[in-house]
Design an enzyme around this catalytic site. Structure first.
Site, PDB file in Angstrom:
ATOM      1  CG  ASN A  13      -6.647  -0.417   0.846  1.00  0.00           C
ATOM      2  OD1 ASN A  13      -5.891  -0.045  -0.042  1.00  0.00           O
ATOM      3  ND2 ASN A  13      -6.214  -0.877   2.018  1.00  0.00           N
ATOM      4  CG  HIS A  30      -3.048   3.746   1.715  1.00  0.00           C
ATOM      5  ND1 HIS A  30      -3.521   3.272   0.511  1.00  0.00           N
ATOM      6  CD2 HIS A  30      -3.147   2.708   2.587  1.00  0.00           C
ATOM      7  CE1 HIS A  30      -3.877   2.007   0.645  1.00  0.00           C
ATOM      8  NE2 HIS A  30      -3.666   1.643   1.894  1.00  0.00           N
ATOM      9  CB  CYS A  36      -0.964   0.002   1.180  1.00  0.00           C
ATOM     10  SG  CYS A  36      -2.172  -1.327   1.079  1.00  0.00           S
TER      11      CYS A  36
HETATM   12  O1  UT7 Z   1      -3.678  -0.666   3.557  1.00  0.00           O
HETATM   13  C1  UT7 Z   1      -3.533  -1.174   4.846  1.00  0.00           C
HETATM   14  C2  UT7 Z   1      -4.453  -2.318   4.898  1.00  0.00           C
HETATM   15  N1  UT7 Z   1      -5.338  -2.532   5.959  1.00  0.00           N
HETATM   16  C3  UT7 Z   1      -5.847  -1.655   6.845  1.00  0.00           C
HETATM   17  O2  UT7 Z   1      -5.539  -0.506   6.937  1.00  0.00           O
HETATM   18  C4  UT7 Z   1      -6.856  -2.223   7.750  1.00  0.00           C
HETATM   19  C5  UT7 Z   1      -6.837  -1.626   9.121  1.00  0.00           C
HETATM   20  N2  UT7 Z   1      -7.864  -2.202   9.952  1.00  0.00           N
HETATM   21  C6  UT7 Z   1      -9.166  -1.895   9.773  1.00  0.00           C
HETATM   22  O3  UT7 Z   1      -9.532  -1.141   8.885  1.00  0.00           O
HETATM   23  C7  UT7 Z   1     -10.142  -2.476  10.762  1.00  0.00           C
HETATM   24  O4  UT7 Z   1      -9.434  -3.209  11.729  1.00  0.00           O
HETATM   25  C8  UT7 Z   1     -11.218  -3.386  10.111  1.00  0.00           C
HETATM   26  C9  UT7 Z   1     -12.158  -2.540   9.297  1.00  0.00           C
HETATM   27  C10 UT7 Z   1     -10.584  -4.438   9.235  1.00  0.00           C
HETATM   28  C11 UT7 Z   1     -12.019  -4.081  11.199  1.00  0.00           C
HETATM   29  O5  UT7 Z   1     -12.590  -3.101  12.064  1.00  0.00           O
HETATM   30  P1  UT7 Z   1     -12.450  -3.224  13.644  1.00  0.00           P
HETATM   31  O6  UT7 Z   1     -13.183  -2.092  14.204  1.00  0.00           O
HETATM   32  O7  UT7 Z   1     -10.984  -3.341  13.951  1.00  0.00           O
HETATM   33  O8  UT7 Z   1     -13.220  -4.560  13.935  1.00  0.00           O
HETATM   34  P2  UT7 Z   1     -12.692  -5.903  14.632  1.00  0.00           P
HETATM   35  O9  UT7 Z   1     -11.772  -6.633  13.708  1.00  0.00           O
HETATM   36  O10 UT7 Z   1     -12.189  -5.579  16.000  1.00  0.00           O
HETATM   37  O11 UT7 Z   1     -14.026  -6.714  14.755  1.00  0.00           O
HETATM   38  C12 UT7 Z   1     -15.098  -6.297  15.579  1.00  0.00           C
HETATM   39  C13 UT7 Z   1     -16.232  -7.280  15.429  1.00  0.00           C
HETATM   40  C14 UT7 Z   1     -15.804  -8.739  15.565  1.00  0.00           C
HETATM   41  O12 UT7 Z   1     -16.862  -9.429  16.182  1.00  0.00           O
HETATM   42  P3  UT7 Z   1     -16.785  -9.828  17.734  1.00  0.00           P
HETATM   43  O13 UT7 Z   1     -15.545 -10.652  17.872  1.00  0.00           O
HETATM   44  O14 UT7 Z   1     -16.712  -8.516  18.464  1.00  0.00           O
HETATM   45  O15 UT7 Z   1     -18.072 -10.577  17.959  1.00  0.00           O
HETATM   46  C15 UT7 Z   1     -15.665  -9.210  14.144  1.00  0.00           C
HETATM   47  O16 UT7 Z   1     -15.865 -10.593  14.009  1.00  0.00           O
HETATM   48  O17 UT7 Z   1     -16.771  -7.170  14.107  1.00  0.00           O
HETATM   49  C16 UT7 Z   1     -16.775  -8.438  13.472  1.00  0.00           C
HETATM   50  N3  UT7 Z   1     -16.546  -8.250  12.052  1.00  0.00           N
HETATM   51  C17 UT7 Z   1     -17.530  -7.939  11.187  1.00  0.00           C
HETATM   52  N4  UT7 Z   1     -18.854  -7.769  11.363  1.00  0.00           N
HETATM   53  C18 UT7 Z   1     -19.589  -7.453  10.276  1.00  0.00           C
HETATM   54  C19 UT7 Z   1     -15.369  -8.275  11.358  1.00  0.00           C
HETATM   55  N5  UT7 Z   1     -15.580  -8.020  10.061  1.00  0.00           N
HETATM   56  C20 UT7 Z   1     -16.910  -7.801   9.924  1.00  0.00           C
HETATM   57  C21 UT7 Z   1     -17.738  -7.481   8.833  1.00  0.00           C
HETATM   58  N6  UT7 Z   1     -19.065  -7.301   9.059  1.00  0.00           N
HETATM   59  N7  UT7 Z   1     -17.247  -7.307   7.583  1.00  0.00           N
END
Ligand code: UT7
Length: 318
Positions: A275, A245, A112
């Site tokens: 992204n 980015h 990225c």
């Molecule tokens: O270019 C660089 C590449 N990547 C990034 O910059 C990504 C950086 N990270 C992020 O953008 C975020 O971490 C995400 C958008 C990927 C995830 O958001 P988050 O607020 O960190 O959520 P989380 O991973 O802590 O998940 C929270 C909850 C979980 O459920 P439980 O364990 O609390 O019951 C996940 O299983 O949300 C759940 N979850 C979803 N729910 C609905 C994870 N993905 C999804 C989804 N839809 N797509």
């Protein structure tokens, strides 16, 4: 001698994949994706449309904007993590599609942050006197390395390409470039698979610890932004535009807050593009140049971070 961007271009495939489309495939919702990321839709390359095809369309637009002919280009650098083939480089394939030959062409792999790395490289080649007119491209078909059954990653990525022409200039142009990497964090965001003896070994899809990536990204971007300003003895208030980015709106807001910038001075395209990895910064830049927001003489801060980890920033005068 300095380098300066003299033209920008970009290209997005026509197929749109919305959050609602994704919610039919995996357990997610438009509300969740918008709230956590800011993304509403992304573009997906057509079957048979490769990274070099996206790169070609963006390059032709940048070449036209710079008012040059393809045969004036004396170096091609393509930032991509989704090359057409293992080899030759996508830059060589792009050179052939542009109908030119002879000039050096190579890919940069910094995921990225690839476009930041590629711009920094082009800047060095120009300032050393080696090259005069460089085509720098960020192009990706991320949809090909996404596991469409993994809701933690498939909601984030999209396809697209952006390009700039960089030429010699008596005045800046690029003020400074700042690159960093920490390979000890590679496990947080990777496509572990490779090809061996004709077989794919390991997962051929993006694997990510989203929370850990998020935390590291916010911190690293804060530091590199400070570093870029300090290197130029500049105050935060002197930056006219942040062109970040496009990974997550919450990360972008964090960087803008750190800079004391209102979101009206930040170029955000992820809502409609997702992204696009190395393509996201030049796509955002081209968008804001073409719609007239970015004006000559203004100061721009470009920054990006991703797999590697690799990250960096470019401070430039438009
Ligand atoms: O270019 C660089 C590449 N990547 C990034 O910059 C990504 C950086 N990270 C992020 O953008 C975020 O971490 C995400 C958008 C990927 C995830 O958001 P988050 O607020 O960190 O959520 P989380 O991973 O802590 O998940 C929270 C909850 C979980 O459920 P439980 O364990 O609390 O019951 C996940 O299983 O949300 C759940 N979850 C979803 N729910 C609905 C994870 N993905 C999804 C989804 N839809 N797509």
């Amino acid at each position: 001698m300095y380098s300066r961007v003299t033209g920008t271009g970009s290209y997005l495939p026509s197929k749109i994949l919305t959050n609602h489309d994704l919610a039919e495939r995996v357990e997610t919702s438009d509300d969740w994706i918008v709230e956590r990321t800011g993304i509403r839709q992304r573009r997906i390359a057509a079957d048979g449309e490769n990274t070099s095809d996206l790169a070609l369309a963006a390059s032709l637009a940048a070449i036209a904007a710079a008012g040059i002919k393809p045969d004036q280009i004396d170096l091609i650098i393509v930032a991509t993590t989704t090359p057409d083939k293992i080899f030759p480089s996508t830059a060589c394939i792009l050179q052939s599609k542009l109908g030119i030959r002879g000039c050096p062409a190579f890919d940069v792999q910094a995921v990225c942050s690839g476009f930041i790395y590629a711009m920094a490289t082009a800047d060095q080649f120009i300032r050393s006197g080696q090259n005069k007119c460089v085509l720098v491209v960020g192009a990706e078909t991320m949809s090909r390395i996404v596991d469409w059954n993994d809701r933690g990653t498939c909601i984030l990525f999209g396809d697209g390409a952006g390009a700039v022409i960089m030429q010699t200039s008596d005045a800046p142009g690029i003020l400074s470039t700042h690159l960093h990497a920490d390979g000890s964090l590679q496990h947080l965001l990777e496509v572990p698979g490779n090809i061996r003896d004709g077989q794919i070994q390991g997962a051929p899809y993006i694997v990510m610890d989203g929370g850990a990536v998020f935390k590291f990204a916010v911190n690293a971007l804060d530091h590199v932004v400070e570093e870029a300003l300090a290197a130029n003895h500049m105050e935060k208030s002197e930056v006219d535009w942040l062109v970040p980015h496009q990974a997550n709106l919450r990360i972008i807001r964090g960087t803008a807050k750190k800079l004391g910038m209102g979101m009206d001075r930040v170029v955000v395209t992820l809502e409609s593009q997702g992204n696009t990895s190395a393509a996201s910064i030049p796509l955002a830049l081209d968008t804001a140049v073409r719609d007239g927001r970015i004006q000559r003489g203004e100061t721009l801060l470009l920054e990006g971070i991703g797999g590697g980890f690799a990250w960096g920033a470019v401070l430039l005068r438009w």
